[in-house]
Design a protein around this motif. Sequence first.
Motif, PDB file in Angstrom:
ATOM      1  N   ASN A 129    -105.169 -38.599 -38.145  1.00 51.91           N
ATOM      2  CA  ASN A 129    -104.955 -38.657 -36.699  1.00 51.91           C
ATOM      3  C   ASN A 129    -104.241 -37.392 -36.234  1.00 51.91           C
ATOM      4  O   ASN A 129    -103.841 -36.539 -37.040  1.00 51.91           O
ATOM      5  CB  ASN A 129    -104.182 -39.923 -36.301  1.00 51.91           C
ATOM      6  N   PHE A 130    -104.062 -37.274 -34.935  1.00 50.22           N
ATOM      7  CA  PHE A 130    -103.493 -36.071 -34.335  1.00 50.22           C
ATOM      8  C   PHE A 130    -102.065 -35.821 -34.819  1.00 50.22           C
ATOM      9  O   PHE A 130    -101.693 -34.667 -35.101  1.00 50.22           O
ATOM     10  CB  PHE A 130    -103.515 -36.208 -32.803  1.00 50.22           C
ATOM     11  N   VAL A 131    -101.271 -36.860 -34.911  1.00 47.80           N
ATOM     12  CA  VAL A 131     -99.881 -36.680 -35.334  1.00 47.80           C
ATOM     13  C   VAL A 131     -99.819 -36.094 -36.735  1.00 47.80           C
ATOM     14  O   VAL A 131     -99.063 -35.143 -37.002  1.00 47.80           O
ATOM     15  CB  VAL A 131     -99.112 -38.019 -35.268  1.00 47.80           C
ATOM     16  N   LYS A 185     -98.845 -31.491 -40.321  1.00 47.37           N
ATOM     17  CA  LYS A 185     -99.290 -30.608 -41.394  1.00 47.37           C
ATOM     18  C   LYS A 185     -99.289 -29.144 -40.952  1.00 47.37           C
ATOM     19  O   LYS A 185     -98.799 -28.257 -41.667  1.00 47.37           O
ATOM     20  CB  LYS A 185    -100.689 -31.018 -41.851  1.00 47.37           C
ATOM     21  N   LEU A 186     -99.794 -28.894 -39.735  1.00 48.14           N
ATOM     22  CA  LEU A 186     -99.851 -27.522 -39.232  1.00 48.14           C
ATOM     23  C   LEU A 186     -98.463 -26.945 -38.976  1.00 48.14           C
ATOM     24  O   LEU A 186     -98.261 -25.733 -39.071  1.00 48.14           O
ATOM     25  CB  LEU A 186    -100.695 -27.473 -37.953  1.00 48.14           C
ATOM     26  N   GLU A 187     -97.506 -27.807 -38.656  1.00 52.41           N
ATOM     27  CA  GLU A 187     -96.134 -27.332 -38.431  1.00 52.41           C
ATOM     28  C   GLU A 187     -95.602 -26.614 -39.669  1.00 52.41           C
ATOM     29  O   GLU A 187     -94.862 -25.634 -39.554  1.00 52.41           O
ATOM     30  CB  GLU A 187     -95.225 -28.512 -38.077  1.00 52.41           C
ATOM     31  N   ARG A 196     -95.724 -37.594 -42.055  1.00 58.80           N
ATOM     32  CA  ARG A 196     -95.424 -36.241 -42.520  1.00 58.80           C
ATOM     33  C   ARG A 196     -96.344 -35.872 -43.680  1.00 58.80           C
ATOM     34  O   ARG A 196     -96.792 -36.727 -44.441  1.00 58.80           O
ATOM     35  CB  ARG A 196     -93.972 -36.152 -42.975  1.00 58.80           C
ATOM     36  N   PRO A 197     -96.633 -34.564 -43.845  1.00 61.68           N
ATOM     37  CA  PRO A 197     -97.522 -34.155 -44.952  1.00 61.68           C
ATOM     38  C   PRO A 197     -96.853 -34.355 -46.312  1.00 61.68           C
ATOM     39  O   PRO A 197     -95.640 -34.404 -46.417  1.00 61.68           O
ATOM     40  CB  PRO A 197     -97.765 -32.663 -44.659  1.00 61.68           C
TER      41      PRO A 197
END
Length: 302
Positions: A168-170, A175-177, A301-302
Amino acid sequence: MTRLALLVPGGRGQLGSDLAALAGQVGLLHAPGSAELDVTDVGAVDDAVSSFARAARDAGLKPVLVNASAHTAVDAAESEPERAYAINAAGAGRLAKAAVVNGVPMLHVSTDYVFPGDGTRPYEPGDPTGPKSVYGKSKLAGEEEVLGAGERTWVIRTAWVYGATGGNFVKTMAKLEGQRETLSVVDDQRGSPTWSADLAAGLLELAGRVVGDQVPAQRVLHGTNSGETTWYGFTRAIFEELGADPDRVTPCTTADFPRPAPRPAYSVLSGAAWAAAGLTPLRPWREALAAAFATVGNHLRP
Protein backbone atom coordinates in the motif's frame (compact mmCIF):
# COMPACT_ATOMS: atom_id res chain seq x y z
CA MET A 1 -21.63 -9.95 18.48
CA THR A 2 -21.44 -13.70 19.00
CA ARG A 3 -24.72 -14.10 17.14
CA LEU A 4 -22.94 -13.09 13.90
CA ALA A 5 -21.18 -15.31 11.39
CA LEU A 6 -19.07 -13.71 8.64
CA LEU A 7 -18.02 -15.04 5.25
CA VAL A 8 -15.27 -12.80 3.84
CA PRO A 9 -14.14 -13.55 0.26
CA GLY A 10 -10.80 -11.83 -0.23
CA GLY A 11 -9.97 -12.72 3.34
CA ARG A 12 -6.20 -12.79 2.81
CA GLY A 13 -6.02 -9.23 1.52
CA GLN A 14 -5.59 -5.95 3.34
CA LEU A 15 -9.17 -5.43 4.51
CA GLY A 16 -10.00 -9.13 4.70
CA SER A 17 -7.10 -9.74 7.07
CA ASP A 18 -8.31 -7.02 9.41
CA LEU A 19 -11.82 -8.46 9.32
CA ALA A 20 -10.35 -11.87 10.14
CA ALA A 21 -8.53 -10.31 13.10
CA LEU A 22 -11.97 -9.50 14.56
CA ALA A 23 -12.88 -13.20 14.64
CA GLY A 24 -13.08 -13.13 18.42
CA GLN A 25 -16.06 -10.80 18.16
CA VAL A 26 -18.15 -13.14 16.00
CA GLY A 27 -19.38 -16.68 16.46
CA LEU A 28 -18.02 -17.98 13.14
CA LEU A 29 -15.69 -16.45 10.58
CA HIS A 30 -14.54 -17.91 7.27
CA ALA A 31 -12.16 -15.63 5.34
CA PRO A 32 -10.93 -17.48 2.22
CA GLY A 33 -8.31 -15.97 -0.02
CA SER A 34 -8.56 -16.04 -3.82
CA ALA A 35 -6.69 -19.35 -3.98
CA GLU A 36 -9.32 -20.91 -1.72
CA LEU A 37 -12.37 -19.23 -3.23
CA ASP A 38 -12.23 -18.03 -6.84
CA VAL A 39 -15.14 -15.62 -7.17
CA THR A 40 -15.14 -16.13 -10.95
CA ASP A 41 -16.06 -19.80 -10.45
CA VAL A 42 -19.87 -20.06 -10.26
CA GLY A 43 -19.92 -23.53 -8.71
CA ALA A 44 -17.31 -22.68 -6.11
CA VAL A 45 -19.18 -19.53 -5.10
CA ASP A 46 -22.53 -21.32 -4.81
CA ASP A 47 -20.99 -24.12 -2.73
CA ALA A 48 -19.08 -21.74 -0.45
CA VAL A 49 -22.06 -19.53 0.32
CA SER A 50 -24.56 -22.34 0.81
CA SER A 51 -22.26 -24.37 3.08
CA PHE A 52 -21.38 -21.27 5.11
CA ALA A 53 -25.05 -20.32 5.53
CA ARG A 54 -25.88 -23.84 6.65
CA ALA A 55 -23.01 -23.99 9.16
CA ALA A 56 -23.93 -20.58 10.59
CA ARG A 57 -27.57 -21.48 11.09
CA ASP A 58 -26.70 -24.88 12.54
CA ALA A 59 -24.69 -22.96 15.15
CA GLY A 60 -27.59 -20.59 15.83
CA LEU A 61 -25.78 -17.63 14.23
CA LYS A 62 -26.85 -14.91 11.78
CA PRO A 63 -24.77 -15.14 8.58
CA VAL A 64 -23.49 -12.08 6.70
CA LEU A 65 -21.29 -12.02 3.60
CA VAL A 66 -18.71 -9.20 3.44
CA ASN A 67 -17.09 -9.08 0.01
CA ALA A 68 -13.50 -7.87 0.29
CA SER A 69 -12.38 -9.57 -2.93
CA ALA A 70 -11.33 -7.26 -5.76
CA HIS A 71 -8.97 -6.70 -8.66
CA THR A 72 -7.27 -3.60 -7.22
CA ALA A 73 -4.31 -3.21 -9.58
CA VAL A 74 -5.56 0.07 -11.01
CA ASP A 75 -2.95 0.49 -13.74
CA ALA A 76 -2.87 -3.20 -14.70
CA ALA A 77 -6.65 -3.11 -15.18
CA GLU A 78 -6.18 -0.79 -18.16
CA SER A 79 -4.41 -3.57 -20.07
CA GLU A 80 -6.43 -6.49 -18.65
CA PRO A 81 -10.02 -5.23 -18.51
CA GLU A 82 -11.49 -8.72 -18.92
CA ARG A 83 -9.90 -9.86 -15.66
CA ALA A 84 -10.93 -6.68 -13.83
CA TYR A 85 -14.56 -7.11 -14.91
CA ALA A 86 -14.52 -10.86 -14.19
CA ILE A 87 -13.61 -10.23 -10.53
CA ASN A 88 -15.01 -6.78 -9.77
CA ALA A 89 -18.28 -7.06 -11.68
CA ALA A 90 -19.23 -10.65 -12.55
CA GLY A 91 -17.61 -12.09 -9.42
CA ALA A 92 -19.36 -9.62 -7.14
CA GLY A 93 -22.63 -10.39 -8.90
CA ARG A 94 -22.22 -14.13 -8.41
CA LEU A 95 -21.57 -13.66 -4.70
CA ALA A 96 -24.64 -11.43 -4.39
CA LYS A 97 -26.91 -13.88 -6.21
CA ALA A 98 -25.68 -16.76 -4.06
CA ALA A 99 -26.16 -14.68 -0.92
CA VAL A 100 -29.73 -13.79 -1.89
CA VAL A 101 -30.61 -17.41 -2.74
CA ASN A 102 -29.33 -18.51 0.67
CA GLY A 103 -30.96 -15.65 2.59
CA VAL A 104 -27.62 -14.11 3.55
CA PRO A 105 -27.28 -10.29 3.69
CA MET A 106 -24.25 -9.00 1.75
CA LEU A 107 -21.97 -6.02 2.30
CA HIS A 108 -19.93 -5.22 -0.82
CA VAL A 109 -16.85 -3.01 -0.59
CA SER A 110 -16.42 -0.53 -3.45
CA THR A 111 -14.32 2.53 -4.21
CA ASP A 112 -14.09 6.29 -4.69
CA TYR A 113 -12.99 5.59 -8.27
CA VAL A 114 -16.64 5.23 -9.33
CA PHE A 115 -16.83 9.05 -9.29
CA PRO A 116 -15.42 11.30 -12.03
CA GLY A 117 -13.13 13.11 -9.60
CA ASP A 118 -14.09 16.63 -10.61
CA GLY A 119 -16.06 17.46 -7.46
CA THR A 120 -15.49 20.37 -5.12
CA ARG A 121 -17.26 18.98 -2.03
CA PRO A 122 -17.37 15.49 -0.50
CA TYR A 123 -19.32 13.05 -2.67
CA GLU A 124 -22.62 11.79 -1.25
CA PRO A 125 -23.72 8.20 -2.07
CA GLY A 126 -26.43 9.43 -4.43
CA ASP A 127 -24.22 11.79 -6.44
CA PRO A 128 -23.80 10.98 -10.15
CA THR A 129 -21.05 8.49 -10.88
CA GLY A 130 -18.73 8.65 -13.86
CA PRO A 131 -15.58 6.55 -13.53
CA LYS A 132 -12.64 7.40 -15.78
CA SER A 133 -10.59 4.20 -15.40
CA VAL A 134 -11.23 0.53 -16.20
CA TYR A 135 -10.87 -0.21 -12.50
CA GLY A 136 -13.52 2.36 -11.60
CA LYS A 137 -15.86 1.22 -14.36
CA SER A 138 -15.54 -2.43 -13.31
CA LYS A 139 -16.24 -1.55 -9.67
CA LEU A 140 -19.31 0.49 -10.65
CA ALA A 141 -20.55 -2.47 -12.69
CA GLY A 142 -20.05 -4.60 -9.59
CA GLU A 143 -22.12 -2.21 -7.49
CA GLU A 144 -24.95 -2.46 -10.00
CA GLU A 145 -24.76 -6.27 -9.98
CA VAL A 146 -24.85 -6.40 -6.19
CA LEU A 147 -27.68 -3.91 -5.71
CA GLY A 148 -29.69 -5.55 -8.47
CA ALA A 149 -29.45 -9.02 -6.93
CA GLY A 150 -31.85 -8.35 -4.06
CA GLU A 151 -32.96 -5.93 -1.39
CA ARG A 152 -30.64 -7.20 1.36
CA THR A 153 -27.41 -6.10 -0.29
CA TRP A 154 -25.40 -2.99 0.57
CA VAL A 155 -22.48 -1.19 -1.07
CA ILE A 156 -19.83 0.52 1.05
CA ARG A 157 -17.44 2.78 -0.84
CA THR A 158 -14.07 3.53 0.68
CA ALA A 159 -10.82 5.18 -0.41
CA TRP A 160 -7.04 5.39 -0.02
CA VAL A 161 -6.91 2.23 2.11
CA TYR A 162 -3.74 1.10 3.87
CA GLY A 163 -3.06 -1.57 6.48
CA ALA A 164 -0.70 -4.17 7.86
CA THR A 165 -1.22 -6.76 5.11
CA GLY A 166 -0.01 -6.53 1.52
CA GLY A 167 1.33 -3.54 -0.37
CA ASN A 168 0.00 0.00 0.00
CA PHE A 169 0.96 3.67 -0.21
CA VAL A 170 2.10 3.94 3.40
CA LYS A 171 4.49 1.02 3.05
CA THR A 172 5.84 2.36 -0.23
CA MET A 173 6.52 5.82 1.21
CA ALA A 174 8.09 4.32 4.33
CA LYS A 175 10.44 2.30 2.13
CA LEU A 176 11.33 5.29 -0.06
CA GLU A 177 12.04 7.41 3.02
CA GLY A 178 15.01 5.18 3.72
CA GLN A 179 16.22 5.23 0.12
CA ARG A 180 15.94 8.84 -1.01
CA GLU A 181 17.04 12.16 0.39
CA THR A 182 13.95 13.91 -1.00
CA LEU A 183 10.67 12.65 -2.39
CA SER A 184 8.31 14.35 -4.85
CA VAL A 185 4.65 13.46 -4.28
CA VAL A 186 1.45 14.51 -6.07
CA ASP A 187 -0.29 17.46 -4.42
CA ASP A 188 -3.27 17.96 -6.76
CA GLN A 189 -5.28 14.84 -5.87
CA ARG A 190 -7.43 14.99 -2.72
CA GLY A 191 -8.92 12.14 -0.74
CA SER A 192 -9.32 10.56 2.69
CA PRO A 193 -6.66 8.05 3.81
CA THR A 194 -8.40 5.12 5.50
CA TRP A 195 -6.88 2.58 7.88
CA SER A 196 -8.23 -0.84 6.98
CA ALA A 197 -8.61 -1.79 10.65
CA ASP A 198 -10.98 1.14 11.22
CA LEU A 199 -12.97 0.21 8.11
CA ALA A 200 -13.14 -3.42 9.26
CA ALA A 201 -14.56 -2.36 12.62
CA GLY A 202 -17.13 -0.20 10.85
CA LEU A 203 -18.16 -3.06 8.58
CA LEU A 204 -18.56 -5.34 11.58
CA GLU A 205 -20.84 -2.77 13.21
CA LEU A 206 -22.85 -2.51 9.99
CA ALA A 207 -23.09 -6.29 9.74
CA GLY A 208 -24.63 -6.35 13.21
CA ARG A 209 -27.22 -3.83 12.12
CA VAL A 210 -28.27 -5.58 8.92
CA VAL A 211 -29.18 -8.71 10.88
CA GLY A 212 -30.79 -6.76 13.73
CA ASP A 213 -33.62 -4.34 14.19
CA GLN A 214 -31.79 -1.27 12.82
CA VAL A 215 -31.37 -2.16 9.17
CA PRO A 216 -29.99 0.85 7.23
CA ALA A 217 -32.51 2.05 4.66
CA GLN A 218 -29.67 3.60 2.63
CA ARG A 219 -28.16 0.82 0.53
CA VAL A 220 -25.06 2.74 -0.56
CA LEU A 221 -22.84 4.16 2.17
CA HIS A 222 -19.41 5.76 2.34
CA GLY A 223 -16.90 4.51 4.89
CA THR A 224 -13.61 6.38 5.20
CA ASN A 225 -11.62 8.00 7.95
CA SER A 226 -12.79 11.61 8.15
CA GLY A 227 -11.05 14.68 6.85
CA GLU A 228 -9.07 15.07 3.67
CA THR A 229 -5.58 15.67 2.37
CA THR A 230 -3.44 15.20 -0.75
CA TRP A 231 -0.94 12.43 -1.39
CA TYR A 232 1.72 15.03 -0.59
CA GLY A 233 0.09 15.88 2.73
CA PHE A 234 -0.39 12.19 3.48
CA THR A 235 3.30 11.50 2.83
CA ARG A 236 4.40 14.34 5.11
CA ALA A 237 2.28 12.77 7.86
CA ILE A 238 3.86 9.36 7.17
CA PHE A 239 7.32 10.89 7.49
CA GLU A 240 6.30 12.43 10.80
CA GLU A 241 5.25 9.01 12.09
CA LEU A 242 8.58 7.58 10.92
CA GLY A 243 10.44 10.29 12.84
CA ALA A 244 11.73 11.73 9.56
CA ASP A 245 11.80 15.37 8.45
CA PRO A 246 8.56 16.02 6.50
CA ASP A 247 10.28 18.86 4.64
CA ARG A 248 12.13 16.19 2.68
CA VAL A 249 8.81 15.70 0.85
CA THR A 250 8.17 18.15 -1.99
CA PRO A 251 4.93 18.69 -3.95
CA CYS A 252 4.44 17.94 -7.63
CA THR A 253 1.53 17.63 -10.04
CA THR A 254 -0.26 14.63 -11.54
CA ALA A 255 1.16 15.64 -14.91
CA ASP A 256 4.67 15.15 -13.52
CA PHE A 257 3.94 11.44 -12.96
CA PRO A 258 1.73 10.12 -15.79
CA ARG A 259 0.16 6.71 -15.13
CA PRO A 260 -1.74 4.30 -17.39
CA ALA A 261 -4.99 4.78 -15.42
CA PRO A 262 -6.35 8.27 -14.75
CA ARG A 263 -6.66 9.17 -11.05
CA PRO A 264 -9.56 11.22 -9.68
CA ALA A 265 -8.39 14.72 -8.77
CA TYR A 266 -10.99 14.92 -6.00
CA SER A 267 -12.43 11.81 -4.38
CA VAL A 268 -13.36 12.80 -0.84
CA LEU A 269 -16.37 10.76 0.29
CA SER A 270 -18.99 12.19 2.64
CA GLY A 271 -19.70 10.23 5.81
CA ALA A 272 -23.10 11.88 6.36
CA ALA A 273 -25.15 8.85 5.25
CA TRP A 274 -22.99 6.55 7.38
CA ALA A 275 -23.67 8.65 10.48
CA ALA A 276 -27.36 9.03 9.58
CA ALA A 277 -27.62 5.23 9.57
CA GLY A 278 -26.61 5.30 13.23
CA LEU A 279 -23.12 3.96 12.56
CA THR A 280 -20.08 5.18 14.48
CA PRO A 281 -18.18 7.72 12.33
CA LEU A 282 -14.64 6.66 11.50
CA ARG A 283 -12.08 8.83 13.28
CA PRO A 284 -10.02 11.58 11.55
CA TRP A 285 -7.46 10.21 9.11
CA ARG A 286 -4.47 11.76 10.87
CA GLU A 287 -5.49 10.24 14.20
CA ALA A 288 -5.98 6.87 12.51
CA LEU A 289 -2.52 7.01 10.91
CA ALA A 290 -0.91 7.65 14.30
CA ALA A 291 -2.86 4.73 15.78
CA ALA A 292 -1.82 2.47 12.90
CA PHE A 293 1.87 3.21 13.47
CA ALA A 294 1.42 2.74 17.22
CA THR A 295 -0.19 -0.70 16.83
CA VAL A 296 1.03 -2.23 13.55
CA GLY A 297 3.98 0.04 12.78
CA ASN A 298 6.33 -2.93 12.48
CA HIS A 299 4.29 -4.02 9.45
CA LEU A 300 4.23 -0.54 7.90
CA ARG A 301 7.94 0.15 8.22
CA PRO A 302 10.37 -1.56 5.80
